[in-house]
Each structure stands twice: as C-alpha cells, then as structure tokens.
Design a protein around this motif. Structure first.
Motif, PDB file in Angstrom:
ATOM      1  N   LEU A 132      82.402  45.418  23.178  1.00  0.00           N
ATOM      2  CA  LEU A 132      82.127  44.233  23.985  1.00  0.00           C
ATOM      3  C   LEU A 132      83.450  43.672  24.491  1.00  0.00           C
ATOM      4  CD1 LEU A 132      80.062  42.119  25.004  1.00  0.00           C
ATOM      5  CD2 LEU A 132      80.480  40.849  22.891  1.00  0.00           C
ATOM      6  N   SER A 133      83.531  43.516  25.800  1.00  0.00           N
ATOM      7  CA  SER A 133      84.705  42.903  26.432  1.00  0.00           C
ATOM      8  C   SER A 133      84.221  41.791  27.346  1.00  0.00           C
ATOM      9  CB  SER A 133      85.485  43.938  27.244  1.00  0.00           C
ATOM     10  OG  SER A 133      85.984  44.942  26.401  1.00  0.00           O
ATOM     11  N   PHE A 134      84.997  40.721  27.424  1.00  0.00           N
ATOM     12  CA  PHE A 134      84.619  39.599  28.279  1.00  0.00           C
ATOM     13  C   PHE A 134      85.850  38.767  28.604  1.00  0.00           C
ATOM     14  CE2 PHE A 134      83.916  38.490  23.845  1.00  0.00           C
ATOM     15  CZ  PHE A 134      84.561  37.261  23.707  1.00  0.00           C
ATOM     16  N   ASP A 135      85.725  37.970  29.660  1.00  0.00           N
ATOM     17  CA  ASP A 135      86.776  37.033  30.036  1.00  0.00           C
ATOM     18  C   ASP A 135      86.492  35.690  29.380  1.00  0.00           C
ATOM     19  OD1 ASP A 135      88.128  38.851  31.681  1.00  0.00           O
ATOM     20  OD2 ASP A 135      86.799  38.411  33.362  1.00  0.00           O
ATOM     21  N   ALA A 136      87.555  34.977  29.057  1.00  0.00           N
ATOM     22  CA  ALA A 136      87.413  33.671  28.414  1.00  0.00           C
ATOM     23  C   ALA A 136      88.514  32.747  28.907  1.00  0.00           C
ATOM     24  CB  ALA A 136      87.494  33.818  26.894  1.00  0.00           C
ATOM     25  N   ILE A 148      88.939  28.896  22.469  1.00  0.00           N
ATOM     26  CA  ILE A 148      88.501  30.025  23.282  1.00  0.00           C
ATOM     27  C   ILE A 148      87.077  29.696  23.735  1.00  0.00           C
ATOM     28  CG2 ILE A 148      87.993  32.493  23.359  1.00  0.00           C
ATOM     29  CD1 ILE A 148      90.929  32.003  22.888  1.00  0.00           C
ATOM     30  N   ASP A 149      86.874  29.660  25.059  1.00  0.00           N
ATOM     31  CA  ASP A 149      85.564  29.340  25.618  1.00  0.00           C
ATOM     32  C   ASP A 149      85.108  30.472  26.527  1.00  0.00           C
ATOM     33  OD1 ASP A 149      84.863  26.425  24.840  1.00  0.00           O
ATOM     34  OD2 ASP A 149      86.966  26.326  25.433  1.00  0.00           O
ATOM     35  N   ALA A 150      83.852  30.893  26.360  1.00  0.00           N
ATOM     36  CA  ALA A 150      83.342  31.998  27.166  1.00  0.00           C
ATOM     37  C   ALA A 150      81.827  31.951  27.251  1.00  0.00           C
ATOM     38  CB  ALA A 150      83.767  33.327  26.560  1.00  0.00           C
ATOM     39  N   THR A 176      77.028  31.359  24.676  1.00  0.00           N
ATOM     40  CA  THR A 176      78.074  30.433  25.091  1.00  0.00           C
ATOM     41  C   THR A 176      78.909  30.134  23.858  1.00  0.00           C
ATOM     42  OG1 THR A 176      76.638  29.498  26.773  1.00  0.00           O
ATOM     43  CG2 THR A 176      78.582  28.204  26.152  1.00  0.00           C
ATOM     44  N   VAL A 177      80.182  30.519  23.930  1.00  0.00           N
ATOM     45  CA  VAL A 177      81.082  30.438  22.778  1.00  0.00           C
ATOM     46  C   VAL A 177      82.105  29.338  22.999  1.00  0.00           C
ATOM     47  CG1 VAL A 177      82.781  31.700  21.413  1.00  0.00           C
ATOM     48  CG2 VAL A 177      80.801  32.905  22.388  1.00  0.00           C
ATOM     49  N   HIS A 178      82.212  28.456  22.030  1.00  0.00           N
ATOM     50  CA  HIS A 178      83.307  27.480  21.964  1.00  0.00           C
ATOM     51  C   HIS A 178      83.915  27.659  20.576  1.00  0.00           C
ATOM     52  CE1 HIS A 178      85.755  23.949  22.487  1.00  0.00           C
ATOM     53  NE2 HIS A 178      85.242  23.410  21.391  1.00  0.00           N
TER      54      HIS A 178
END
Length: 184
Positions: A132-136, A148-150, A176-178
């Motif tokens: 899993l890869s994502f921008d944050a 880190i928010d994504a 939704t990650v905070h």
C-alpha cells in the motif's frame, strides 16, 4: 535544531530529515489520532461512517533520515453508531475480529514528495498483507509532534472482505488517517 511548526513543504521536510532534527523514536498518541472509515451502500445512496476506537503505533527516524513504523487498529473497535452493523462488521463476513484482532499498516518508507510525503508500506487485514502506497500531508508542531494526514482508498476484496448481499455494498472504502506522533 528545533523543527518549525506547521505543514511542511517537501524541501523543508527533507532538510529536517537530513540534519537529524527528527531522528529518534516516536509513539502514536491514541488520544489525538484517528482512523476513520467511509463506505457507501445501496448504489451510493447510503453513506456509512465509522471510527476505529483503539489505535496504537510507533515510528523511527534514523539519523540519516530513513523513516519506518507501524500503526495498528483493533478490528473489534469499529464504531459506526449502529450496534447491529458493528456486530456484522466484526463477524467473519468482514473483519473476523475474533480470529484476526488487528489491522496493521507497516511503513517501509516515507519520503518528501510534491506538497507532502509519499508513504510506502504494507497493510494487513484478516491475515492478508498487500502493498500500500499513498500520499499524505506531514506537519511538524513545535519539537514535540509530527502529524501525518491522508485519505486512502482501499478495495476490501484485496483482503478477502467480499461479502456483498445483492451487490449493495461498495468494495471501495476510504480510510481517513490523522496520525499524531510524539516523542516517548
């Protein structure tokens, strides 16, 4: 060097990583962090929102700026404000929290990119691990917190969560990650 406060540009974050300002151990603060789940059902007409009430994690920034860490949520801690739905989400149809109590993201690397950071790692749900890869967005608050928010779209079928009565439940869900990390 004390880290400046606020959202970081990629070059500013790269400088902090290279000069060692962020080096050391970090711990996820469960009181201020949140992992939220958004999904839809009945052809997108009904939105389902939930939050995982139990989250933990840690991270390490090496002296040369390499970042690694993990975030774990208790699968049984899902709370959508609907007891019947929450019980079903904890069942073998979905998270199977009795046999698979944890959902874990392990970060293999975080690097400055564009207007934030690129996060690469692996997500494990129900014993299945997938890359899993994502921008944050990363922000530093004083010298005591890193945020880190994504928003990350997950196809639940990738993890064996394929229950879908009459095709009414979306396979794509948004987390939704905070994540707030502090020094121990």
């Amino acid at each position: 060097m004390q880290a400046p406060s606020g959202q970081m540009t990629a070059p500013a974050l790269q400088a902090l990583l290279e000069d060692g300002a962020l080096a050391g151990e970090w711990v996820l603060d469960p009181r201020t962090s949140s992992i939220r789940l958004k999904s839809s059902s009945i052809a997108g007409l009904v939105r389902v929102n939930g939050v995982f009430r139990e989250v933990s994690g840690n991270g390490t920034v090496s002296p040369d700026g390499e970042v690694s860490g993990a975030v774990t949520v208790a699968a049984a801690s899902i709370d959508t404000k609907n007891k019947k739905r929450d019980t079903h989400l904890r069942s073998a149809d979905f998270f199977d929290s009795g046999s698979n109590p944890d959902i874990t993201f392990t970060a293999a690397g975080i690097r400055p990119s564009g207007q934030g950071v690129a996060v690469a790692g692996a997500l494990t749900v129900r014993g299945r691990t997938r890359p899993l890869s994502f921008d944050a967005v990363a922000s530093v608050h004083g010298d005591g917190e890193i945020w880190i928010d994504a928003e990350v779209v997950i196809n639940r079928a990738d993890f064996g969560l394929t229950w879908n009565q009459l095709g009414m439940v979306s396979m794509n869900n948004t987390l939704t990650v905070h994540a707030v990390f502090t020094r121990p």
